[in-house]
Design a protein around this motif. Structure first.
Motif, short mmCIF file in Angstrom:
data_model
loop_
_atom_site.label_atom_id
_atom_site.label_comp_id
_atom_site.label_asym_id
_atom_site.label_seq_id
_atom_site.Cartn_x
_atom_site.Cartn_y
_atom_site.Cartn_z
N UNK A 197 29.47 19.92 52.79
CA UNK A 197 29.23 18.35 54.03
C UNK A 197 28.21 18.06 53.59
N UNK A 198 27.22 17.23 53.38
CA UNK A 198 26.45 15.78 53.05
C UNK A 198 25.24 17.00 53.93
N UNK A 199 23.89 17.31 53.96
CA UNK A 199 22.86 17.70 54.65
C UNK A 199 22.09 16.30 55.04
N UNK A 200 21.20 16.91 55.55
CA UNK A 200 19.95 15.77 56.51
C UNK A 200 18.32 15.88 54.54
N UNK A 201 18.51 13.98 54.78
CA UNK A 201 17.46 13.62 54.33
C UNK A 201 18.15 13.81 52.56
N UNK A 202 19.52 14.01 52.39
CA UNK A 202 19.41 14.17 50.95
C UNK A 202 19.28 13.03 49.31
N UNK A 232 22.90 16.31 44.68
CA UNK A 232 23.38 15.78 46.20
C UNK A 232 22.78 17.07 46.92
N UNK A 233 23.54 18.31 46.51
CA UNK A 233 22.75 19.08 47.27
C UNK A 233 24.02 20.03 47.28
N UNK A 284 29.76 5.20 42.92
CA UNK A 284 31.49 4.25 42.45
C UNK A 284 32.19 5.97 42.57
N UNK A 285 31.82 6.85 42.42
CA UNK A 285 32.32 8.09 42.35
C UNK A 285 31.60 10.05 43.15
N UNK A 286 31.99 9.89 44.05
CA UNK A 286 31.53 11.12 44.15
C UNK A 286 32.35 12.83 44.36
N UNK A 287 31.84 13.21 43.73
CA UNK A 287 32.76 14.36 43.06
C UNK A 287 32.02 15.71 43.96
N UNK A 288 32.77 16.77 44.29
CA UNK A 288 32.67 18.11 45.19
C UNK A 288 33.48 19.22 43.49
N UNK A 330 30.51 29.04 43.23
CA UNK A 330 29.20 28.03 43.14
C UNK A 330 29.78 26.35 43.88
N UNK A 331 29.51 25.85 45.48
CA UNK A 331 29.81 24.43 45.87
C UNK A 331 28.24 23.53 44.93
N UNK A 332 28.59 22.57 44.67
CA UNK A 332 27.42 21.14 44.85
C UNK A 332 28.54 20.56 44.84
N UNK A 333 27.37 18.93 45.20
CA UNK A 333 27.90 17.71 45.10
C UNK A 333 26.85 16.86 44.41
N UNK A 334 27.89 15.71 44.02
CA UNK A 334 27.43 15.46 43.06
C UNK A 334 28.11 13.18 43.31
N UNK A 335 27.08 13.18 42.89
CA UNK A 335 27.88 11.26 42.70
C UNK A 335 26.87 10.11 41.72
#
Length: 268
Positions: A43-48, A38-39, A75-79, A65-70
């Motif tokens: 925290x989420x950013x605009x237009x992700x 996602x980015x 069903x799952x959102x990872x940090x 390194x910080x990345x977010x996934x879905x």
């Protein structure tokens, strides 16, 4: 690692050290397991939107390194936070949906050749081991256990009546034959009936000539009993209690064959 090569080619300009290459490989393993990036940041950013590519600025912080996934099914959102500690990288991943956390520590030199960052075919090593570490250390712990097969209803299970000697056996349906008794000729059957309070076994100490184990002709009341009952008097399958002396018309010894106790005692 099919698919990693074009990803590495696109990210090559941002890869300046072995840790960058390792994060690129970890990212692709998450993509292989159904996650999309996602980015960057907590925290989420605009237009992700979900993407298989690494986002812009993913390598900006060389310490963490910080990345977010879905997941593709949402069903799952990872940090993911990959913390660099000397020659190792500690992966800390949290599933924000379930609040589960997984940790894996990787030695960078075990999976990256630092002198071949420009050559994709030489930069990675021990790729199968890296896949296993990611799958067992991150993917499996964060995903819930597989659903167990639906248990068979209690009423459909086979009940083993012989497991409990005090349980009454089920009634035999009409028209079926009761199970045959075990052969009394077996040396291990002697005395067995004396231990059974319901008399469902054979092998007592007293010989029963009617249950001697030898075949005897049965009685079909619907066919009539000579001298007593005409044919057809009893409908087939109907209950019928024969009348008359129980031993009449039967072949074999008289059930009352045992002498009375003390018959040879002259003082009785």
């Amino acid at each position: 690692m099919a698919g990693l090569e074009p990803l590495y080619a696109l990210a090559r300009a941002a890869i300046s050290r072995p840790q960058d290459a390792l994060v690129c490989g970890i990212h692709w393993e998450l993509v292989r397991h159904g996650y999309r990036c996602l980015g960057t940041g907590d925290q989420p950013g605009p237009d992700e939107r979900k993407s298989e590519l690494l986002p812009a600025g993913w390598e900006a912080n060389k310490e963490v390194y910080t990345l977010r996934y879905k997941s593709t099914d949402d069903a799952h959102e990872l940090l993911l936070k990959a913390v660099v500690v000397e020659d190792s990288m500690i992966l800390n991943v949290m599933d924000r949906s379930s609040q589960k956390v997984a940790d894996v520590t990787l030695a960078v030199a075990d999976y990256i050749n630092p002198e071949h960052l420009d050559d994709f075919h030489k930069v990675y090593k021990n790729t199968e081991e890296l896949r296993t570490r990611i799958a067992s250390g991150i993917i499996a712990p964060l995903r819930g256990p597989a659903e167990k097969a639906e248990k068979e209803p209690e009423s459909h299970r086979d009940v083993h009546w012989e497991e409990n000697p005090l349980r009454l056996p089920p009634r035999q349906p009409m028209g079926t034959r009761a199970p045959s008794r075990p052969s009394p000729l077996s040396p291990f059957a002697v005395g067995g009936e004396d231990l059974d309070p319901f008399g469902g076994r054979s092998g007592g100490m007293i010989v029963d000539p009617l249950h001697s184990g030898f075949p005897r002709p049965g009685i079909d009341p619907s066919s009539g009993i000579p001298g007593r009952l005409p044919p057809g008097a009893v409908p087939p399958g109907a209950r019928f209690d024969p009348f008359g002396p129980p031993g009449a018309g039967r072949a074999g010894p008289d059930p009352d064959h045992l002498p009375p106790p003390g018959y040879d005692d002259m003082f009785m």
